[in-house]
Design a protein around this motif. Structure first.
Motif, PDB file in Angstrom:
ATOM      1  N   LEU A 245      32.110 -76.810  30.778  1.00 32.96           N
ATOM      2  CA  LEU A 245      32.384 -75.653  29.931  1.00 32.96           C
ATOM      3  C   LEU A 245      33.230 -76.028  28.721  1.00 32.96           C
ATOM      4  O   LEU A 245      33.086 -75.446  27.644  1.00 32.96           O
ATOM      5  CB  LEU A 245      33.078 -74.559  30.738  1.00 32.96           C
ATOM      6  CG  LEU A 245      32.187 -73.617  31.547  1.00 32.96           C
ATOM      7  CD1 LEU A 245      32.992 -72.472  32.124  1.00 32.96           C
ATOM      8  CD2 LEU A 245      31.049 -73.067  30.701  1.00 32.96           C
ATOM      9  N   ALA A 246      34.140 -76.987  28.887  1.00 35.41           N
ATOM     10  CA  ALA A 246      34.955 -77.429  27.749  1.00 35.41           C
ATOM     11  C   ALA A 246      34.067 -77.963  26.632  1.00 35.41           C
ATOM     12  O   ALA A 246      34.346 -77.744  25.438  1.00 35.41           O
ATOM     13  CB  ALA A 246      35.957 -78.483  28.201  1.00 35.41           C
ATOM     14  N   LEU A 253      37.948 -82.828  28.019  1.00 34.26           N
ATOM     15  CA  LEU A 253      39.071 -82.836  28.955  1.00 34.26           C
ATOM     16  C   LEU A 253      39.144 -84.189  29.660  1.00 34.26           C
ATOM     17  O   LEU A 253      38.109 -84.806  29.944  1.00 34.26           O
ATOM     18  CB  LEU A 253      38.893 -81.736  30.010  1.00 34.26           C
ATOM     19  CG  LEU A 253      39.086 -80.300  29.554  1.00 34.26           C
ATOM     20  CD1 LEU A 253      38.698 -79.325  30.668  1.00 34.26           C
ATOM     21  CD2 LEU A 253      40.531 -80.049  29.138  1.00 34.26           C
ATOM     22  N   PRO A 254      40.366 -84.656  29.973  1.00 35.16           N
ATOM     23  CA  PRO A 254      40.508 -85.928  30.706  1.00 35.16           C
ATOM     24  C   PRO A 254      40.267 -85.728  32.204  1.00 35.16           C
ATOM     25  O   PRO A 254      41.153 -85.876  33.038  1.00 35.16           O
ATOM     26  CB  PRO A 254      41.955 -86.326  30.414  1.00 35.16           C
ATOM     27  CG  PRO A 254      42.671 -85.020  30.243  1.00 35.16           C
ATOM     28  CD  PRO A 254      41.677 -84.090  29.585  1.00 35.16           C
ATOM     29  N   ILE A 255      39.040 -85.360  32.526  1.00 35.81           N
ATOM     30  CA  ILE A 255      38.680 -85.003  33.899  1.00 35.81           C
ATOM     31  C   ILE A 255      37.397 -85.728  34.290  1.00 35.81           C
ATOM     32  O   ILE A 255      36.464 -85.827  33.487  1.00 35.81           O
ATOM     33  CB  ILE A 255      38.496 -83.472  34.026  1.00 35.81           C
ATOM     34  CG1 ILE A 255      39.854 -82.765  34.087  1.00 35.81           C
ATOM     35  CG2 ILE A 255      37.659 -83.112  35.246  1.00 35.81           C
ATOM     36  CD1 ILE A 255      39.752 -81.263  34.108  1.00 35.81           C
ATOM     37  N   THR A 256      37.366 -86.228  35.517  1.00 36.68           N
ATOM     38  CA  THR A 256      36.152 -86.763  36.112  1.00 36.68           C
ATOM     39  C   THR A 256      35.863 -85.975  37.381  1.00 36.68           C
ATOM     40  O   THR A 256      36.772 -85.726  38.178  1.00 36.68           O
ATOM     41  CB  THR A 256      36.306 -88.256  36.464  1.00 36.68           C
ATOM     42  OG1 THR A 256      36.700 -88.972  35.283  1.00 36.68           O
ATOM     43  CG2 THR A 256      34.992 -88.817  36.983  1.00 36.68           C
ATOM     44  N   PRO A 345      43.680 -88.185  35.194  1.00 37.19           N
ATOM     45  CA  PRO A 345      44.214 -89.543  35.336  1.00 37.19           C
ATOM     46  C   PRO A 345      45.485 -89.635  36.163  1.00 37.19           C
ATOM     47  O   PRO A 345      45.741 -90.672  36.787  1.00 37.19           O
ATOM     48  CB  PRO A 345      44.471 -89.975  33.887  1.00 37.19           C
ATOM     49  CG  PRO A 345      43.487 -89.189  33.085  1.00 37.19           C
ATOM     50  CD  PRO A 345      43.408 -87.866  33.769  1.00 37.19           C
ATOM     51  N   ASP A 346      46.303 -88.575  36.191  1.00 33.38           N
ATOM     52  CA  ASP A 346      47.532 -88.624  36.991  1.00 33.38           C
ATOM     53  C   ASP A 346      47.448 -87.763  38.248  1.00 33.38           C
ATOM     54  O   ASP A 346      48.452 -87.527  38.919  1.00 33.38           O
ATOM     55  CB  ASP A 346      48.742 -88.213  36.161  1.00 33.38           C
ATOM     56  CG  ASP A 346      48.658 -86.790  35.620  1.00 33.38           C
ATOM     57  OD1 ASP A 346      47.594 -86.151  35.776  1.00 33.38           O
ATOM     58  OD2 ASP A 346      49.650 -86.315  35.034  1.00 33.38           O
ATOM     59  N   SER A 347      46.259 -87.300  38.578  1.00 34.56           N
ATOM     60  CA  SER A 347      46.032 -86.509  39.799  1.00 34.56           C
ATOM     61  C   SER A 347      46.908 -85.264  39.861  1.00 34.56           C
ATOM     62  O   SER A 347      47.289 -84.811  40.942  1.00 34.56           O
ATOM     63  CB  SER A 347      46.251 -87.377  41.055  1.00 34.56           C
ATOM     64  OG  SER A 347      45.342 -88.443  41.092  1.00 34.56           O
ATOM     65  N   SER A 348      47.239 -84.699  38.717  1.00 34.40           N
ATOM     66  CA  SER A 348      47.979 -83.440  38.632  1.00 34.40           C
ATOM     67  C   SER A 348      47.172 -82.451  37.799  1.00 34.40           C
ATOM     68  O   SER A 348      46.351 -82.853  36.962  1.00 34.40           O
ATOM     69  CB  SER A 348      49.357 -83.658  37.997  1.00 34.40           C
ATOM     70  OG  SER A 348      50.215 -84.332  38.883  1.00 34.40           O
ATOM     71  N   LEU A 361      43.583 -72.745  30.175  1.00 30.02           N
ATOM     72  CA  LEU A 361      43.020 -73.619  31.204  1.00 30.02           C
ATOM     73  C   LEU A 361      43.797 -73.556  32.513  1.00 30.02           C
ATOM     74  O   LEU A 361      45.027 -73.518  32.521  1.00 30.02           O
ATOM     75  CB  LEU A 361      43.015 -75.074  30.719  1.00 30.02           C
ATOM     76  CG  LEU A 361      42.286 -75.368  29.416  1.00 30.02           C
ATOM     77  CD1 LEU A 361      42.537 -76.815  29.000  1.00 30.02           C
ATOM     78  CD2 LEU A 361      40.787 -75.105  29.560  1.00 30.02           C
ATOM     79  N   ASN A 362      43.058 -73.573  33.587  1.00 29.85           N
ATOM     80  CA  ASN A 362      43.588 -73.824  34.929  1.00 29.85           C
ATOM     81  C   ASN A 362      42.556 -74.747  35.581  1.00 29.85           C
ATOM     82  O   ASN A 362      41.510 -74.301  36.029  1.00 29.85           O
ATOM     83  CB  ASN A 362      43.726 -72.506  35.704  1.00 29.85           C
ATOM     84  CG  ASN A 362      44.110 -72.709  37.163  1.00 29.85           C
ATOM     85  OD1 ASN A 362      43.763 -73.703  37.782  1.00 29.85           O
ATOM     86  ND2 ASN A 362      44.788 -71.731  37.737  1.00 29.85           N
ATOM     87  N   CYS A 363      42.855 -76.053  35.625  1.00 29.41           N
ATOM     88  CA  CYS A 363      41.869 -77.011  36.108  1.00 29.41           C
ATOM     89  C   CYS A 363      42.566 -78.311  36.495  1.00 29.41           C
ATOM     90  O   CYS A 363      43.791 -78.423  36.422  1.00 29.41           O
ATOM     91  CB  CYS A 363      40.797 -77.272  35.036  1.00 29.41           C
ATOM     92  SG  CYS A 363      41.443 -77.907  33.479  1.00 29.41           S
ATOM     93  N   GLY A 364      41.786 -79.296  36.913  1.00 30.52           N
ATOM     94  CA  GLY A 364      42.328 -80.609  37.218  1.00 30.52           C
ATOM     95  C   GLY A 364      43.079 -80.699  38.527  1.00 30.52           C
ATOM     96  O   GLY A 364      43.840 -81.636  38.726  1.00 30.52           O
ATOM     97  N   TRP A 365      42.841 -79.774  39.438  1.00 27.59           N
ATOM     98  CA  TRP A 365      43.567 -79.787  40.713  1.00 27.59           C
ATOM     99  C   TRP A 365      43.093 -80.890  41.644  1.00 27.59           C
ATOM    100  O   TRP A 365      43.763 -81.195  42.635  1.00 27.59           O
ATOM    101  CB  TRP A 365      43.417 -78.428  41.408  1.00 27.59           C
ATOM    102  CG  TRP A 365      44.093 -77.319  40.680  1.00 27.59           C
ATOM    103  CD1 TRP A 365      43.507 -76.432  39.812  1.00 27.59           C
ATOM    104  CD2 TRP A 365      45.477 -76.968  40.712  1.00 27.59           C
ATOM    105  NE1 TRP A 365      44.450 -75.563  39.315  1.00 27.59           N
ATOM    106  CE2 TRP A 365      45.669 -75.859  39.855  1.00 27.59           C
ATOM    107  CE3 TRP A 365      46.579 -77.481  41.397  1.00 27.59           C
ATOM    108  CZ2 TRP A 365      46.908 -75.267  39.657  1.00 27.59           C
ATOM    109  CZ3 TRP A 365      47.825 -76.882  41.200  1.00 27.59           C
ATOM    110  CH2 TRP A 365      47.973 -75.793  40.338  1.00 27.59           C
ATOM    111  N   GLY A 366      41.939 -81.468  41.349  1.00 28.48           N
ATOM    112  CA  GLY A 366      41.449 -82.513  42.230  1.00 28.48           C
ATOM    113  C   GLY A 366      41.253 -81.985  43.637  1.00 28.48           C
ATOM    114  O   GLY A 366      40.580 -80.986  43.858  1.00 28.48           O
ATOM    115  N   THR A 367      41.895 -82.645  44.597  1.00 27.80           N
ATOM    116  CA  THR A 367      41.743 -82.248  45.998  1.00 27.80           C
ATOM    117  C   THR A 367      42.807 -81.259  46.445  1.00 27.80           C
ATOM    118  O   THR A 367      42.878 -80.921  47.625  1.00 27.80           O
ATOM    119  CB  THR A 367      41.805 -83.490  46.892  1.00 27.80           C
ATOM    120  OG1 THR A 367      43.094 -84.096  46.759  1.00 27.80           O
ATOM    121  CG2 THR A 367      40.735 -84.495  46.496  1.00 27.80           C
TER     122      THR A 367
END
Length: 417
Positions: A245-246, A253-256, A345-348, A361-367
């Motif tokens: 969506l970004a 976004l720095p997201i994988t 990249p920093d898992s935060s 944005l509210n994202c990047g929560w990973g696990t």
């Protein structure tokens, strides 16, 4: 207006043949314009709408979801809630979530089936025990509960764990957080949806966002598969699809995105009354209220949107469980699935306004997304209502990657994420 749940209403409906119950939330047609629009009908999106209405008294809100409520990661996780993180910024964030979880059932008038059964993160060597002691010290300094366990403590809470001298992964001790536990994932989503609906929020399903409305360099709403919806401010809460969506909004976004697998066994009598996590075996497990063993592990290392995962990773997860609990070898797996997690990249996580003004944005929560739902909703609601950061969300702004102020919680998951 949905009914208040109580023992009296349950008795009344029992006498009436259960014919008076109403839908838990409405399914309205969208208005052409809202004060605030939330993209994503998972736990974080629904929580955001609820806290906007309850805390900030903003009622002209819509939550739009391309599928059905809770059909993404909210319904595809292992239900663990905890706040045993290392850095003070992370502890403040996840402990806010855990404190909110502790009263959430009463706040929402909905049983989220919270079970604070505790979690033990195992240490399998002297070096891991040194790190465990460091983690416990940090958690206590940061103001959350933590205890350093020795082998006897672990044996007490995990009597079926293989702690014999011949064990492949010897047990030296671990980190214990007693307030941690599990909550029913579907109930969290449904409880927030029902409570938000009671406060006037429109919950709109089967509307997929196809593009953003940008006027004067600012986000003014979205184009969906069924027409335009305008809003003064928009929150994007779509987990593993955040990068997708970004791109439509014109930024990266720095997201994988990865697939994270889990599985459950056939139901059995109670044998595991806490959550156990083993960094050495890359496996964690708990037992559900239905008796199933809920088992999770490391990420599939190839970026993917496949919600099935792959067999080699599943085999490794199960093998790790059986090294810890040999008596589980006789059990059969009942089902397996994967969720799509968004790893930074920093898992935060990332919380704050995006490069496109008016889009937050509210994202990047990973696990760690499920355990953070109440905090993520609270903090994004504050951002959308005020346009400013809450003290807890400020360190997680997207600009930390430009400033070099990373919050490296790669070890916060406890296993290889």
């Amino acid at each position: 207006m949905t009914r208040h749940y109580s023992a009296f209403s349950l008795l009344k409906e029992g006498l009436r043949g259960q014919k008076g119950w109403q839908p838990a939330w409405r399914s309205p047609e969208p208005k052409p314009r809202y004060d605030i629009l939330v993209i994503g009908g998972g736990g974080h999106g629904l929580a955001t709408a609820y806290y906007l209405a309850k805390v900030h008294d903003i009622r002209n809100i819509a939550v739009i979801e391309k599928g059905w409520l809770g059909g993404g990661n909210t319904g595809r996780n292992t239900t663990v809630v905890r706040s045993n993180y290392f850095f003070p910024e992370s502890t403040a964030l996840y402990d806010l979530a855990l404190r909110l979880y502790e009263t959430l059932g009463r706040d929402l008038n909905y049983n989220i089936m919270l079970s604070q059964r505790g979690i033990v993160t195992l240490a399998h060597s002297e070096a891991e025990m040194e790190m465990a002691a460091r983690t416990v010290n940090a958690m206590q300094i940061n103001g959350t509960d933590a205890e350093l366990f020795g082998p006897e403590d672990v044996r007490r809470v995990l009597p079926l764990l293989d702690v014999s001298p011949e064990a492949r992964y010897p047990v030296f001790g671990g980190v214990w957080q007693g307030r941690a536990g599990t909550a029913r994932h579907d109930a969290v989503a449904w409880g927030y949806a029902r409570a938000a609906d009671r406060l006037g929020v429109d919950i709109i399903q089967s509307y997929e966002v196809e593009d953003f409305l940008v006027e004067g360099g600012r986000c003014r709403g979205v184009k969906t598969s069924r027409g335009e919806i305008r809003a003064e401010r928009t929150g994007m809460v779509v987990a593993g699809h955040s990068s997708h969506l970004a791109a439509k909004a014109g930024f990266r976004l720095p997201i994988t995105s990865y697939a994270l697998q889990a599985c459950v066994s056939e139901p059995i009598k109670p044998v595991l009354d806490t959550v156990v996590l083993s960094p050495g075996t890359s496996t964690y497990a708990s037992q559900s209220d239905k008796g199933e063993l809920v088992i999770g592990g490391a990420l599939d290392r190839v970026p993917s949107y496949g919600q099935r995962g792959n067999l080699p990773v599943l085999e490794g997860v199960v093998a790790g469980l059986l090294e810890m609990f040999p008596s589980f070898r006789q059990l059969r797996l009942m089902r397996q699935w994967a969720g799509i997690v968004d790893v930074t990249p920093d898992s935060s996580p990332i919380l704050g306004e995006s490069p496109l003004p008016g889009l937050f944005l509210n994202c990047g929560w990973g696990t760690g997304g499920f355990k953070a739902i109440p905090a993520g909703g609270t903090l994004l609601a504050h951002l959308l209502a005020t346009g400013k950061h809450h003290d807890i969300s400020r360190p997680f702004d997207l600009d930390r990657f430009a400033r070099g102020r990373l919050i490296d919680e790669a070890a916060g998951s406890g296993i290889a994420h």
